[in-house]
Motif scaffolding. Structure first.
Motif, PDB file in Angstrom:
ATOM      1  N   VAL A  83       0.673  -0.733   0.216  1.00 21.57           N
ATOM      2  CA  VAL A  83       0.158  -0.136   0.372  1.00 21.57           C
ATOM      3  C   VAL A  83       0.496   1.339   0.110  1.00 21.57           C
ATOM      4  N   ASN A  84       0.393   2.326  -0.614  1.00 23.08           N
ATOM      5  CA  ASN A  84       0.968   3.395  -0.971  1.00 23.08           C
ATOM      6  C   ASN A  84       0.320   4.399  -0.482  1.00 23.08           C
ATOM      7  N   ASN A  85       0.045   4.625   0.439  1.00 23.80           N
ATOM      8  CA  ASN A  85      -0.955   6.434   0.314  1.00 23.80           C
ATOM      9  C   ASN A  85      -0.308   7.546  -0.077  1.00 23.80           C
ATOM     10  N   CYS A  86      -1.109   8.120  -0.605  1.00 26.29           N
ATOM     11  CA  CYS A  86      -0.545   9.622  -0.753  1.00 26.29           C
ATOM     12  C   CYS A  86      -1.335  11.086  -0.943  1.00 26.29           C
ATOM     13  N   LYS A  87      -0.253  12.117   0.028  1.00 28.33           N
ATOM     14  CA  LYS A  87      -1.453  12.712   0.532  1.00 28.33           C
ATOM     15  C   LYS A  87      -2.632  12.961   1.778  1.00 28.33           C
ATOM     16  N   GLU A  88      -2.868  14.014   1.436  1.00 27.75           N
ATOM     17  CA  GLU A  88      -3.906  14.087   2.618  1.00 27.75           C
ATOM     18  C   GLU A  88      -5.192  12.881   2.529  1.00 27.75           C
ATOM     19  N   ASP A  89      -5.574  13.142   0.971  1.00 30.14           N
ATOM     20  CA  ASP A  89      -7.047  12.319   1.125  1.00 30.14           C
ATOM     21  C   ASP A  89      -6.327  10.711   1.260  1.00 30.14           C
ATOM     22  N   GLY A  90      -5.224  10.395   0.992  1.00 32.01           N
ATOM     23  CA  GLY A  90      -4.760   9.193   0.405  1.00 32.01           C
ATOM     24  C   GLY A  90      -4.559   8.555   1.818  1.00 32.01           C
ATOM     25  N   GLY A  91      -4.493   9.078   3.035  1.00 31.66           N
ATOM     26  CA  GLY A  91      -4.236   8.993   4.319  1.00 31.66           C
ATOM     27  C   GLY A  91      -2.651   8.728   4.795  1.00 31.66           C
ATOM     28  N   GLN A  92      -2.189  10.076   3.813  1.00 28.06           N
ATOM     29  CA  GLN A  92       0.012  10.247   4.184  1.00 28.06           C
ATOM     30  C   GLN A  92      -0.070  10.862   5.309  1.00 28.06           C
ATOM     31  N   THR A  93       0.882   9.883   6.576  1.00 29.72           N
ATOM     32  CA  THR A  93       0.825  10.963   7.235  1.00 29.72           C
ATOM     33  C   THR A  93       2.060  11.188   7.919  1.00 29.72           C
ATOM     34  N   VAL A  94       2.988  10.354   7.383  1.00 33.57           N
ATOM     35  CA  VAL A  94       5.001  11.029   6.763  1.00 33.57           C
ATOM     36  C   VAL A  94       5.068  11.376   5.489  1.00 33.57           C
ATOM     37  N   GLY A  95       5.584  12.811   5.353  1.00 38.78           N
ATOM     38  CA  GLY A  95       6.060  13.719   4.215  1.00 38.78           C
ATOM     39  C   GLY A  95       7.321  12.851   3.543  1.00 38.78           C
ATOM     40  N   HIS A  96       7.498  11.383   3.494  1.00 36.77           N
ATOM     41  CA  HIS A  96       8.545  11.078   3.039  1.00 36.77           C
ATOM     42  C   HIS A  96       7.856   9.824   1.680  1.00 36.77           C
ATOM     43  N   ILE A  97       8.102   9.033   1.507  1.00 38.93           N
ATOM     44  CA  ILE A  97       7.346   8.438   0.259  1.00 38.93           C
ATOM     45  C   ILE A  97       7.561   7.536   0.354  1.00 38.93           C
ATOM     46  N   HIS A  98       6.802   6.327   0.859  1.00 46.39           N
ATOM     47  CA  HIS A  98       7.175   4.843   2.064  1.00 46.39           C
ATOM     48  C   HIS A  98       5.829   3.403   0.978  1.00 46.39           C
ATOM     49  N   PHE A  99       6.044   2.799   1.130  1.00 48.48           N
ATOM     50  CA  PHE A  99       4.978   1.212   0.718  1.00 48.48           C
ATOM     51  C   PHE A  99       4.909   0.695   1.789  1.00 48.48           C
ATOM     52  N   HIS A 100       3.596   0.266   2.758  1.00 47.87           N
ATOM     53  CA  HIS A 100       3.272  -0.405   3.325  1.00 47.87           C
ATOM     54  C   HIS A 100       3.299  -2.044   3.435  1.00 47.87           C
ATOM     55  N   VAL A 101       3.870  -3.347   3.544  1.00 40.68           N
ATOM     56  CA  VAL A 101       3.831  -4.015   3.835  1.00 40.68           C
ATOM     57  C   VAL A 101       3.048  -4.832   4.326  1.00 40.68           C
ATOM     58  N   PHE A 102       1.709  -5.570   4.066  1.00 43.36           N
ATOM     59  CA  PHE A 102       0.609  -6.017   5.223  1.00 43.36           C
ATOM     60  C   PHE A 102       0.923  -7.508   4.692  1.00 43.36           C
ATOM     61  N   GLY A 103       1.011  -8.719   6.108  1.00 43.02           N
ATOM     62  CA  GLY A 103       0.798 -10.367   5.295  1.00 43.02           C
ATOM     63  C   GLY A 103       0.798 -10.980   7.182  1.00 43.02           C
ATOM     64  N   GLY A 104       0.294 -12.005   6.901  1.00 48.72           N
ATOM     65  CA  GLY A 104       0.042 -12.790   7.526  1.00 48.72           C
ATOM     66  C   GLY A 104      -1.287 -12.758   8.019  1.00 48.72           C
ATOM     67  N   ARG A 105      -2.502 -12.278   7.751  1.00 49.64           N
ATOM     68  CA  ARG A 105      -4.120 -12.532   8.091  1.00 49.64           C
ATOM     69  C   ARG A 105      -4.822 -11.616   6.116  1.00 49.64           C
ATOM     70  N   SER A 106      -5.940 -12.111   6.309  1.00 50.09           N
ATOM     71  CA  SER A 106      -6.252 -12.001   4.795  1.00 50.09           C
ATOM     72  C   SER A 106      -6.895 -10.744   5.454  1.00 50.09           C
ATOM     73  N   MET A 107      -6.800  -9.629   3.349  1.00 51.48           N
ATOM     74  CA  MET A 107      -6.868  -8.079   4.002  1.00 51.48           C
ATOM     75  C   MET A 107      -8.429  -8.947   3.028  1.00 51.48           C
ATOM     76  N   GLN A 108      -8.711  -7.180   3.774  1.00 48.88           N
ATOM     77  CA  GLN A 108     -10.146  -6.617   3.305  1.00 48.88           C
ATOM     78  C   GLN A 108     -10.251  -5.723   2.665  1.00 48.88           C
ATOM     79  N   TRP A 109     -11.548  -5.770   1.401  1.00 42.54           N
ATOM     80  CA  TRP A 109     -11.493  -4.954   0.271  1.00 42.54           C
ATOM     81  C   TRP A 109     -13.328  -4.720   0.060  1.00 42.54           C
ATOM     82  N   PRO A 110     -13.446  -3.000   0.308  1.00 43.87           N
ATOM     83  CA  PRO A 110     -12.788  -2.595  -0.653  1.00 43.87           C
ATOM     84  C   PRO A 110     -11.609  -1.567   1.560  1.00 43.87           C
ATOM     85  N   PRO A 111     -11.000  -0.783   0.984  1.00 44.46           N
ATOM     86  CA  PRO A 111     -10.221   0.404   1.909  1.00 44.46           C
ATOM     87  C   PRO A 111     -11.010   1.448   2.467  1.00 44.46           C
ATOM     88  N   GLY A 112     -11.500   1.476   3.815  1.00 44.62           N
ATOM     89  CA  GLY A 112     -11.667   2.821   4.493  1.00 44.62           C
ATOM     90  C   GLY A 112     -12.017   3.753   3.835  1.00 44.62           C
TER      91      GLY A 112
END
Ligand code: AMP
Ligand code: ZN
Length: 112
Positions: A83-112
């Motif tokens: 996941v990459n959250n981009c700018k305010e509406d994307g939910g970005q809270t740290v202003g240095h681009i970053h990619f989250h990697v989530f695993g180890g459980r089943s993910m939900q869709w769509p995101p909130g």
């Protein structure tokens, strides 16, 4: 520069590093949202995905290959989410681009 992730990359702020190379730094998220949750951050200070340019094409491809390698190392054989959250509406809270990697459980869709 007053950037949290630049300080983490430089070692001025401690982090649980899981991988590092010339181009990227990866570390566990301090507020885990899944059994496995880490961040992959380019060492170059780029503010957000909206600030990417052609010259970053190889870097972004590299980040996804690092995600794949680290997912494998962390046993995420059934899949994972990048996941990459981009700018305010994307939910970005740290202003240095970053990619989250989530695993180890089943993910939900769509995101909130
Ligand atoms: P985002 O909301 O997409 O900008 O993600 C920022 C992420 O950085 C959040 O998931 C935070 O939990 C994480 N974070 C903030 N500070 C730290 C820190 N010192 N070490 C590790 N992760 C952090
Ligand atoms: Zn930075």
């Amino acid at each position: 520069m007053d950037c949290l992730f630049c300080k983490i990359i430089n070692g001025d702020i401690p982090s649980e590093c899981i991988y590092e190379d010339e181009f990227v730094y990866a570390f566990n998220d301090i507020d885990k949202q899944a059994p496995v949750h880490f961040l992959i951050v380019p060492k170059e200070h780029i503010k957000s995905a909206d600030d990417l340019e052609e010259k970053h094409n190889e870097l972004i491809g590299h980040i996804f290959l690092v995600a794949k390698k680290l997912a494998k190392e962390n046993g995420l054989v059934d899949g994972y989410r990048v996941v990459n959250n981009c700018k305010e509406d994307g939910g970005q809270t740290v202003g240095h681009i970053h990619f989250h990697v989530f695993g180890g459980r089943s993910m939900q869709w769509p995101p909130g």
